[in-house]
Design a protein around this motif. Structure first.
Motif, PDB file in Angstrom:
ATOM      1  N   SER A 238       0.837  -1.194   0.000  1.00 60.63           N
ATOM      2  CA  SER A 238       0.000   0.000   0.000  1.00 60.63           C
ATOM      3  C   SER A 238       0.872   1.244   0.000  1.00 60.63           C
ATOM      4  O   SER A 238       2.060   1.190   0.346  1.00 60.63           O
ATOM      5  N   ASP A 239       0.269   2.351  -0.394  1.00 55.29           N
ATOM      6  CA  ASP A 239       0.975   3.629  -0.341  1.00 55.29           C
ATOM      7  C   ASP A 239       0.966   4.206   1.072  1.00 55.29           C
ATOM      8  O   ASP A 239       1.905   4.861   1.506  1.00 55.29           O
ATOM      9  N   HIS A 240      -0.111   3.949   1.821  1.00 52.23           N
ATOM     10  CA  HIS A 240      -0.255   4.436   3.194  1.00 52.23           C
ATOM     11  C   HIS A 240      -1.429   3.715   3.830  1.00 52.23           C
ATOM     12  O   HIS A 240      -2.145   2.960   3.160  1.00 52.23           O
ATOM     13  N   GLY A 241      -1.653   3.944   5.116  1.00 50.77           N
ATOM     14  CA  GLY A 241      -2.783   3.338   5.809  1.00 50.77           C
ATOM     15  C   GLY A 241      -3.963   4.293   5.910  1.00 50.77           C
ATOM     16  O   GLY A 241      -4.162   5.163   5.054  1.00 50.77           O
ATOM     17  N   GLU A 242      -4.744   4.127   6.984  1.00 53.19           N
ATOM     18  CA  GLU A 242      -5.942   4.941   7.200  1.00 53.19           C
ATOM     19  C   GLU A 242      -6.193   5.015   8.705  1.00 53.19           C
ATOM     20  O   GLU A 242      -5.976   4.028   9.416  1.00 53.19           O
ATOM     21  N   LEU A 243      -6.635   6.182   9.176  1.00 55.91           N
ATOM     22  CA  LEU A 243      -6.862   6.373  10.608  1.00 55.91           C
ATOM     23  C   LEU A 243      -8.355   6.456  10.906  1.00 55.91           C
ATOM     24  O   LEU A 243      -9.119   7.077  10.169  1.00 55.91           O
ATOM     25  N   PHE A 244      -8.732   5.842  12.022  1.00 53.66           N
ATOM     26  CA  PHE A 244     -10.123   5.878  12.489  1.00 53.66           C
ATOM     27  C   PHE A 244     -10.177   6.306  13.948  1.00 53.66           C
ATOM     28  O   PHE A 244     -10.853   5.687  14.759  1.00 53.66           O
ATOM     29  N   GLY A 245      -9.428   7.363  14.274  1.00 51.33           N
ATOM     30  CA  GLY A 245      -9.454   7.906  15.620  1.00 51.33           C
ATOM     31  C   GLY A 245      -8.168   7.755  16.394  1.00 51.33           C
ATOM     32  O   GLY A 245      -8.054   8.276  17.508  1.00 51.33           O
ATOM     33  N   GLU A 246      -7.187   7.040  15.842  1.00 56.76           N
ATOM     34  CA  GLU A 246      -5.898   6.913  16.514  1.00 56.76           C
ATOM     35  C   GLU A 246      -5.280   8.308  16.681  1.00 56.76           C
ATOM     36  O   GLU A 246      -5.185   9.061  15.722  1.00 56.76           O
ATOM     37  N   LYS A 247      -4.860   8.615  17.900  1.00 62.49           N
ATOM     38  CA  LYS A 247      -4.308   9.947  18.231  1.00 62.49           C
ATOM     39  C   LYS A 247      -5.301  11.061  17.880  1.00 62.49           C
ATOM     40  O   LYS A 247      -4.912  12.209  17.651  1.00 62.49           O
ATOM     41  N   LYS A 248      -6.585  10.701  17.795  1.00 66.47           N
ATOM     42  CA  LYS A 248      -7.670  11.646  17.457  1.00 66.47           C
ATOM     43  C   LYS A 248      -7.573  12.157  16.016  1.00 66.47           C
ATOM     44  O   LYS A 248      -8.051  13.255  15.702  1.00 66.47           O
TER      45      LYS A 248
END
Length: 304
Positions: A238-248
């Motif tokens: 992948s090129d990058h991930g995705e955040l679902f609230g980590e570290k807000k």
């Protein structure tokens, strides 16, 4: 066309006008925390996919390592790498730094391959599937047209390295759990899906479930492609991930070194398992025509 910065300023002004000071606080928190989170992490020193050993590299846009490890049933061995970017635009410009890559052919569902870098100029051959198979109903490119284009390009260029860039699991969400995206144009008051989460107006668990279904849609199409890649060393990353609230944080902000955003899968496919299987790309028809900027906006990107 107003800029992404101006759009955010308009959003903040709207919050202040409505007295929604908690929303303003969240926005300020993210800007304050970024340098603290990034301390000690050098994006430019992270791995380059071009330096790894592969014949076909499959890129699942915005794919988290932990979600891939939990959900993928493709045969092979999983490892991880740390990305040199947290958005596709930067990943492309930091990965493909030369003027020419004559040994690479590229299939892309992400318009940034023409916006961030001039893929048609630097690669030996390119299939911009976002130009030929854009789906107006979902505001994205479905996985199967990407797989079919990759199969055709591999047959045309058996001696080249092949990159196959799917847009999923990146939003919009097309799987069993669908979430309406609304009007995502930069001059609209409608915020993107990830903006909704960032400002406390969404359901993180529901969005993550939809994201997972998006990944499963992509993986099913990848499995259809694999029989066409016999003889190749195939990796999925992948090129990058995705955040679902980590570290807000939510989504994939630029240059943010949160673990779940920069840790990506590095999966080596056991190609012997897929010998003799037959691929089937059903209902792959020519898509709707739209400008690159409009397509980037539909995917949740502001103007660059």
């Amino acid at each position: 066309m107003i800029s992404k910065v101006k759009r955010k300023m308009n959003t903040l002004k709207g919050f202040l006008k409505e007295g929604r000071y908690d929303k303003v606080f969240r926005h300020g928190y993210r800007n304050l925390m970024r340098p603290l989170i990034n301390r000690g992490y050098s994006f430019k020193d992270q791995f380059s996919a071009l330096e790894e050993d592969w014949d076909t590299s499959i890129i699942l846009d915005a794919c988290r390592y932990d979600t891939f490890e939990a959900e993928s049933d493709i045969q092979g061995s999983v490892d991880s790498r740390y990305s040199r970017a947290s958005r596709t635009y930067e990943w492309l410009t930091r990965t493909f730094t030369e003027d020419e890559y004559d040994d690479i052919v590229y299939v892309s569902a992400n318009p940034h391959t023409q916006n961030a870098i001039d893929g048609e100029e630097i690669f030996h051959d390119v299939r911009n599937v976002f130009q030929t198979h854009w789906n107006d109903e979902y505001g994205t490119v479905m996985p199967d047209p990407v797989s079919k284009a990759a199969k055709e390009l591999r047959e045309e260029h058996p001696d080249k390295r092949l990159v196959v860039h799917y847009i999923q699991p990146h939003e919009p969400y097309i799987g069993d759990k669908k979430i309406y995206t609304g009007d995502l144009s930069p001059d609209s008051w409608q915020r993107t899906l990830m903006d909704e989460l960032a400002y406390g107006d969404g359901d993180p668990e529901g969005f993550y479930e939809a994201y997972t279904y998006n990944l499963l849609e992509a993986l099913e199409s990848v499995k259809k492609l694999l029989p066409s890649l016999q003889g190749d060393r195939v990796v999925i990353s992948s090129d990058h991930g995705e955040l679902f609230g980590e570290k807000k944080f939510y989504g994939h902000p630029s240059d943010l070194a949160v673990e779940e955003l920069v840790k990506v899968p590095w999966f080596e496919v056991d190609m012997e398992f897929y010998e003799g299987e037959k691929e089937s790309f059903e209902n792959v028809s020519k898509g709707d025509d739209a400008e690159i900027k409009e397509k980037l906006e539909a995917l949740g990107y502001g103007s660059k």
